[in-house]
Design a protein around this motif. Structure first.
Motif, PDB file in Angstrom:
ATOM      1  N   LEU A 137       0.827  -1.208   0.000  1.00  0.00           N
ATOM      2  CA  LEU A 137       0.000   0.000   0.000  1.00  0.00           C
ATOM      3  C   LEU A 137       0.864   1.263   0.000  1.00  0.00           C
ATOM      4  O   LEU A 137       0.555   2.237  -0.695  1.00  0.00           O
ATOM      5  N   VAL A 138       1.960   1.235   0.725  1.00  0.00           N
ATOM      6  CA  VAL A 138       2.857   2.400   0.754  1.00  0.00           C
ATOM      7  C   VAL A 138       3.561   2.561  -0.595  1.00  0.00           C
ATOM      8  O   VAL A 138       3.790   3.680  -1.054  1.00  0.00           O
ATOM      9  N   GLU A 139       3.852   1.456  -1.266  1.00  0.00           N
ATOM     10  CA  GLU A 139       4.427   1.543  -2.613  1.00  0.00           C
ATOM     11  C   GLU A 139       3.450   2.217  -3.574  1.00  0.00           C
ATOM     12  O   GLU A 139       3.874   2.986  -4.447  1.00  0.00           O
ATOM     13  N   LYS A 140       2.151   1.960  -3.419  1.00  0.00           N
ATOM     14  CA  LYS A 140       1.158   2.647  -4.253  1.00  0.00           C
ATOM     15  C   LYS A 140       1.213   4.152  -4.017  1.00  0.00           C
ATOM     16  O   LYS A 140       1.149   4.941  -4.965  1.00  0.00           O
ATOM     17  N   LEU A 141       1.327   4.555  -2.763  1.00  0.00           N
ATOM     18  CA  LEU A 141       1.441   5.978  -2.446  1.00  0.00           C
ATOM     19  C   LEU A 141       2.732   6.545  -3.036  1.00  0.00           C
ATOM     20  O   LEU A 141       2.729   7.649  -3.589  1.00  0.00           O
ATOM     21  N   GLY A 142       3.807   5.800  -2.950  1.00  0.00           N
ATOM     22  CA  GLY A 142       5.082   6.239  -3.528  1.00  0.00           C
ATOM     23  C   GLY A 142       4.970   6.480  -5.025  1.00  0.00           C
ATOM     24  O   GLY A 142       5.476   7.476  -5.548  1.00  0.00           O
TER      25      GLY A 142
END
Length: 137
Positions: free
Chosen positions: A54-59
């Motif tokens: 999920l944090v990679e999506k934000l990145g």
């Protein structure tokens, strides 16, 4: 040499959190600590390896590099926040604070306690590390 500051945003979140939850959290960090340009406040994002997708999506959404930290390291970090739920679930008072500090490295400090997204599903914390000018981040 004049030092510059590396700024790492660490995240913790519930299993039902969405990308919007993380967007709310990072926007609150930017609002609280001030942004100098587009998303200039944040140099990197960080998450526990088990929470990485999920944090990679934000990145990708914000064009910010993401750093993964080992889940097993979370309990080694002293945090400003002492959430009972987080202590029981992850062995740390704040996943967001622990992740930010681990990703920033030795001598990093928190800008303040973690913030909670408007939907109460995600937390974010900002770790700061002074780096000498010309040093590789």
């Amino acid at each position: 040499m004049k030092p510059s500051t590396l700024r790492i945003a660490g995240f913790g979140f519930r299993s039902e959190a969405t990308l919007e939850s993380l967007v709310q959290a990072i926007d609150q960090l930017i609002d609280q600590y001030g942004s100098v340009d587009k998303y200039g406040l944040i140099n990197r994002l960080a998450a526990a390896r088990s929470m990485l997708p999920l944090v990679e999506k934000l990145g990708r959404l914000r064009d910010i590099e993401v750093i993964a930290v080992a889940d097993t390291e979370l309990s080694t970090v002293t945090t400003l926040t002492h959430s009972t739920h987080s202590l029981q679930a992850r062995g740390t008072g704040s996943v967001a604070e622990a992740v930010a500090l681990l990703a920033a490295g030795p001598n990093a400090r928190l800008a303040g306690p973690r913030i909670i997204s408007a939907d109460c599903k995600a937390t974010a914390a900002l770790a700061l590390l002074e780096v000498p000018e010309g040093a590789t981040e």
